[in-house]
Motif scaffolding. Structure first.
Motif, short mmCIF file in Angstrom:
data_model
loop_
_atom_site.label_atom_id
_atom_site.label_comp_id
_atom_site.label_asym_id
_atom_site.label_seq_id
_atom_site.Cartn_x
_atom_site.Cartn_y
_atom_site.Cartn_z
N THR A 207 8.01 10.59 -32.99
CA THR A 207 8.15 9.34 -33.56
C THR A 207 9.81 8.93 -33.88
OG1 THR A 207 8.00 9.99 -35.92
CG2 THR A 207 5.95 9.42 -34.84
N LEU A 208 9.75 7.49 -34.23
CA LEU A 208 11.19 7.21 -34.38
C LEU A 208 11.62 7.79 -35.73
CD1 LEU A 208 11.15 3.60 -32.86
CD2 LEU A 208 11.87 5.65 -31.76
N GLU A 209 10.69 7.86 -36.60
CA GLU A 209 11.14 8.21 -37.96
C GLU A 209 11.43 9.62 -38.06
OE1 GLU A 209 11.92 7.89 -41.92
OE2 GLU A 209 11.40 6.25 -40.60
N GLU A 210 10.75 10.36 -37.28
CA GLU A 210 10.76 12.05 -37.34
C GLU A 210 12.15 12.30 -36.61
OE1 GLU A 210 10.17 16.28 -37.44
OE2 GLU A 210 10.31 14.44 -38.70
N ASN A 211 12.56 11.46 -35.81
CA ASN A 211 13.90 11.73 -35.15
C ASN A 211 14.94 11.26 -36.19
OD1 ASN A 211 15.90 11.81 -32.76
ND2 ASN A 211 16.20 9.84 -33.22
N LEU A 212 14.80 10.35 -36.98
CA LEU A 212 15.76 9.98 -37.93
C LEU A 212 16.05 11.47 -38.96
CD1 LEU A 212 15.16 6.19 -38.81
CD2 LEU A 212 16.81 7.31 -36.95
N ASN A 213 14.74 11.81 -39.32
CA ASN A 213 14.99 12.90 -40.16
C ASN A 213 15.43 14.22 -39.59
OD1 ASN A 213 13.53 11.53 -42.20
ND2 ASN A 213 11.42 12.32 -41.41
N MET A 214 15.24 14.30 -38.26
CA MET A 214 15.97 15.56 -37.69
C MET A 214 17.35 15.41 -37.76
SD MET A 214 13.31 15.49 -34.22
CE MET A 214 14.31 16.10 -33.24
N ILE A 215 17.92 14.29 -37.45
CA ILE A 215 19.50 13.77 -37.66
C ILE A 215 20.07 14.18 -38.99
CG2 ILE A 215 21.23 12.02 -37.17
CD1 ILE A 215 19.58 10.71 -35.26
N PHE A 216 19.32 13.55 -39.93
CA PHE A 216 19.73 13.78 -41.33
C PHE A 216 19.58 15.17 -41.87
CE2 PHE A 216 19.07 13.74 -46.03
CZ PHE A 216 20.02 13.02 -46.26
N GLU A 217 18.60 16.07 -41.58
CA GLU A 217 18.41 17.03 -42.07
C GLU A 217 19.30 18.01 -41.38
OE1 GLU A 217 14.20 17.89 -41.91
OE2 GLU A 217 13.63 16.36 -43.20
N SER A 218 19.29 18.11 -40.02
CA SER A 218 20.33 18.81 -39.43
C SER A 218 21.75 18.99 -39.74
CB SER A 218 19.97 18.69 -37.81
OG SER A 218 19.05 18.84 -37.41
N ILE A 219 22.37 17.57 -39.87
CA ILE A 219 23.58 17.62 -40.28
C ILE A 219 23.77 17.90 -41.84
CG2 ILE A 219 25.45 15.81 -41.11
CD1 ILE A 219 24.28 14.09 -38.52
N GLN A 220 22.86 17.67 -42.74
CA GLN A 220 22.95 18.09 -44.15
C GLN A 220 23.09 19.61 -44.35
OE1 GLN A 220 19.57 17.16 -46.97
NE2 GLN A 220 21.03 15.73 -47.81
N TYR A 221 22.11 20.06 -43.55
CA TYR A 221 22.00 21.61 -43.52
C TYR A 221 23.26 22.33 -43.07
CZ TYR A 221 20.24 26.35 -42.15
OH TYR A 221 20.33 27.58 -42.15
N LEU A 222 23.83 21.98 -42.19
CA LEU A 222 25.27 22.35 -41.41
C LEU A 222 26.35 22.08 -42.57
CD1 LEU A 222 24.91 21.42 -38.01
CD2 LEU A 222 24.61 23.76 -38.78
N LYS A 223 26.36 20.83 -43.18
CA LYS A 223 27.53 20.54 -44.32
C LYS A 223 27.02 21.56 -45.40
CE LYS A 223 30.23 18.02 -44.19
NZ LYS A 223 31.60 18.11 -43.92
N ARG A 224 26.05 21.65 -45.85
CA ARG A 224 25.56 22.54 -46.87
C ARG A 224 26.29 24.29 -46.61
NH1 ARG A 224 20.49 20.49 -47.85
NH2 ARG A 224 19.52 22.21 -46.65
N ALA A 225 26.49 24.37 -45.32
CA ALA A 225 26.77 25.84 -44.87
C ALA A 225 28.51 25.69 -44.91
CB ALA A 225 26.34 26.05 -43.58
N GLY A 226 28.84 24.76 -45.13
CA GLY A 226 30.55 24.43 -45.23
C GLY A 226 31.18 24.10 -43.84
N LEU A 227 30.43 23.62 -42.68
CA LEU A 227 31.05 23.25 -41.54
C LEU A 227 31.23 21.86 -41.58
CD1 LEU A 227 29.44 25.94 -40.75
CD2 LEU A 227 28.87 24.79 -38.47
N GLU A 228 32.52 21.58 -40.75
CA GLU A 228 32.72 20.16 -40.48
C GLU A 228 31.82 19.92 -39.27
OE1 GLU A 228 36.43 17.87 -38.27
OE2 GLU A 228 36.70 19.82 -38.66
N VAL A 229 30.91 18.62 -39.61
CA VAL A 229 30.06 18.36 -38.55
C VAL A 229 30.52 16.80 -37.75
CG1 VAL A 229 27.59 17.72 -38.24
CG2 VAL A 229 28.07 19.28 -39.90
#
Length: 541
Positions: free
Chosen positions: A119-141
């Motif tokens: 779904t379009l909504e799930e795709n937005l969640n995939m974008i948000f959660e992936s970036i947030q997860y990598l940022k929490r790990a200290g990476l430049e995204v």
């Protein structure tokens, strides 16, 4: 102060998707060092989750000690329907040990529904959660908004919502991708301008070259506000390739007044371009803009006459500024200025009022009418000019050669060449075998001369090309042979033309040796004068 544009190189990942491009881990490490020397800001090493070779690169890249560049991993947003902690690709990115990552996500609703089948909504969640997860790990995204321009044209609201979701998640840069390479510069400019007005984070551009607009579209995006440009060295990439950073950099810096690299680094452009071509085992196109061998080559007589007075008459930038150099070609289109320019290059004194200059030019045109092409064989051209001026020392005189080819009952083919020369008034008669007539001639010629000129052992034939000049004559056609020779330090090209391919090859082969001896005349004289007592037999079999 010039606006800064960050350069992101994806030669080691996107570039290797080009047909015929394959790089080992060691190749990628070597190229990464060169890119760092050029001043590239981000070097994308590959996708850790896709294959062991890319993961090996990231592990070894930790020892590179780069001065300018940040090694960057590539990956995708999490898969639909799972938690980010359970996504193997995201875990592999963290395992790679990089400090920066570029992850791509879908921004075209068509791809979300038909390719991802979510779904379009799930795709937005995939974008948000992936970036947030990598940022929490200290990476430049860096978020690569895949198919953004196609998505924007079909559903601008959703495409914008996707990149805004990336910004909300904490992405450091959002890169708008023309993944299919089908957008026009005016579309790129208008869309990037609109996106820049809607986002507060840095906007980047990633263009492909399917309409041969990869560079033009990248420049349009920067003019519209993008400050991060992705591309590859020499435009390598899938299908028709990516935006060529070798052209993007000087256009941005020298034409549009942006800052990309230091002025001293800009002069490394041609070195880096050739190095990557060499590592990738690709032939550099002569007509490649900025860095190609023909990029600052002049052939027409009127053009050469003008650049001798003012180079800017026919050059859009000084070739030295990006590490290239001016070349003047000699052909039937040449004027006297071409000959004068080449003579000056070789430190040969030639007065334009000297009738000898006109005689040399007439000889060139006569030879080109026969099929010679000196623009591709400058060594043969220099020999002809010096000979015409009476400045050429002939180290040996050719008498004759013979070729014997036989096939025995066991279907074994043997080729033997006999060469007869005169050196210092002495007859030198040699016989040698080879895997073909040209190789046999080369071996016999060397055998004859090496006893007098030992330095010939250093030179070798590095390339051999034959072109039929008139196909209508079939096997009776005149052929042109181009030979490239090298001593491991320098390369030079010579030419021969004849209806007999062996004779044409011989002319080119003889010129190659004559040129090498001419260039080392002083060295030869020193060696010969220091050992006058040494004599060698002059007949070899």
């Amino acid at each position: 102060m010039k606006p800064q544009v960050l350069l992101y190189d994806t030669t080691l990942r996107d570039g290797t998707q080009g047909e015929g491009i394959s790089l080992s881990v060691d190749d990628k490490l070597k190229i990464a060092r060169k890119l760092d020397g050029l001043g590239i800001h981000y070097i994308e090493g590959g996708w850790p989750g896709s294959n062991p070779k890319d993961m090996e690169f990231f592990l070894k890249a930790r020892e590179l000690h780069l001065e300018h560049a940040t090694i960057t991993a590539f990956g995708s947003t999490r898969r639909a329907g799972i938690d980010v902690e359970e996504d193997d690709n995201l875990q592999k990115i963290l395992d790679s040990g990089v400090k920066a990552v570029a992850i791509f996500g879908k921004t075209w609703d068509f791809h979300v529904l038909k390719a991802l089948k979510t779904t379009l909504e799930e795709n937005l969640n995939m974008i948000f959660e992936s970036i947030q997860y990598l940022k929490r790990a200290g990476l430049e995204v860096i978020f690569d908004a895949e198919h953004f321009f196609d998505g924007y044209k079909h559903n601008p609201e959703y495409a914008l919502e996707a990149v805004q979701k990336a910004q909300e998640a904490g992405a450091d840069c959002i890169v708008l991708c023309d993944t299919n390479g089908g957008s026009m510069p005016h579309e790129i400019y208008d869309i990037v301008s609109h996106v820049v007005s809607k986002l507060s984070v840095m906007v980047g551009i990633h263009c492909h070259n399917d309409c041969e607009l990869g560079v033009a579209n990248s420049l349009a995006a920067v003019r519209a506000g993008a400050r991060h440009v992705q591309g590859t060295i020499n435009g390598y990439g899938e299908r028709c390739g990516n935006a060529n950073l070798i052209s993007v950099i000087p256009n941005l810096q020298m034409k549009l007044n942006y800052s990309c690299v230091d002025e001293s680094q800009l002069k490394n452009l041609i070195t880096v371009s050739k190095y990557v071509h060499e590592i990738a085992n690709q032939v550099p196109p002569n007509n490649q803009p900025f860095v190609g061998r023909s990029a600052f080559a002049h052939k027409g007589g009127m053009h050469v006459s003008a650049i001798l007075k003012h180079p800017e008459t026919y050059e859009h930038i000084p070739p030295e500024s990006i590490g290239n150099k001016r070349r003047v070609l000699v052909s039937e289109l040449s004027g006297q200025s071409n000959v004068l320019f080449k003579a000056k290059e070789w430190n040969v004194k030639l007065d334009k009022h000297d009738p000898q200059s006109r005689k040399i030019l007439d000889k060139i045109k006569e030879q080109e009418h026969k099929g010679y092409q000196y623009e591709a064989a400058e060594a043969s051209f220099e020999l002809m000019v010096r000979e015409g001026l009476g400045e050429l020392k002939e180290f040996f005189q050719f008498d004759h050669f013979k070729i014997f080819i036989e096939r025995d009952e066991a279907d074994v083919l043997r080729t033997e060449a006999v060469v007869k020369l005169r050196v210092n008034g002495e007859v030198v008669h040699t016989v040698s075998e080879g895997n073909g007539p040209v190789n046999a001639l080369d071996n016999a010629l060397r055998k004859a001369l090496e006893q007098y000129f030992p330095l010939i052992k250093k030179m070798y034939l590095s390339d051999y090309k034959v072109r039929v000049l008139d196909e209508t004559d079939a096997t009776a056609s005149t052929v042109r042979v181009l030979i490239e020779s090298s001593d491991g330090k320098e390369k030079w090209s010579t030419i021969g033309v004849s209806a007999n391919i062996i004779e044409a090859s011989w002319y080119a082969l003889i010129d190659s040796v004559r040129y090498y001896l001419m260039k080392h005349e002083e060295e030869i004289e020193i060696v010969q004068s220091s050992k006058p007592e040494q004599r060698v037999g002059v007949v070899n079999h």
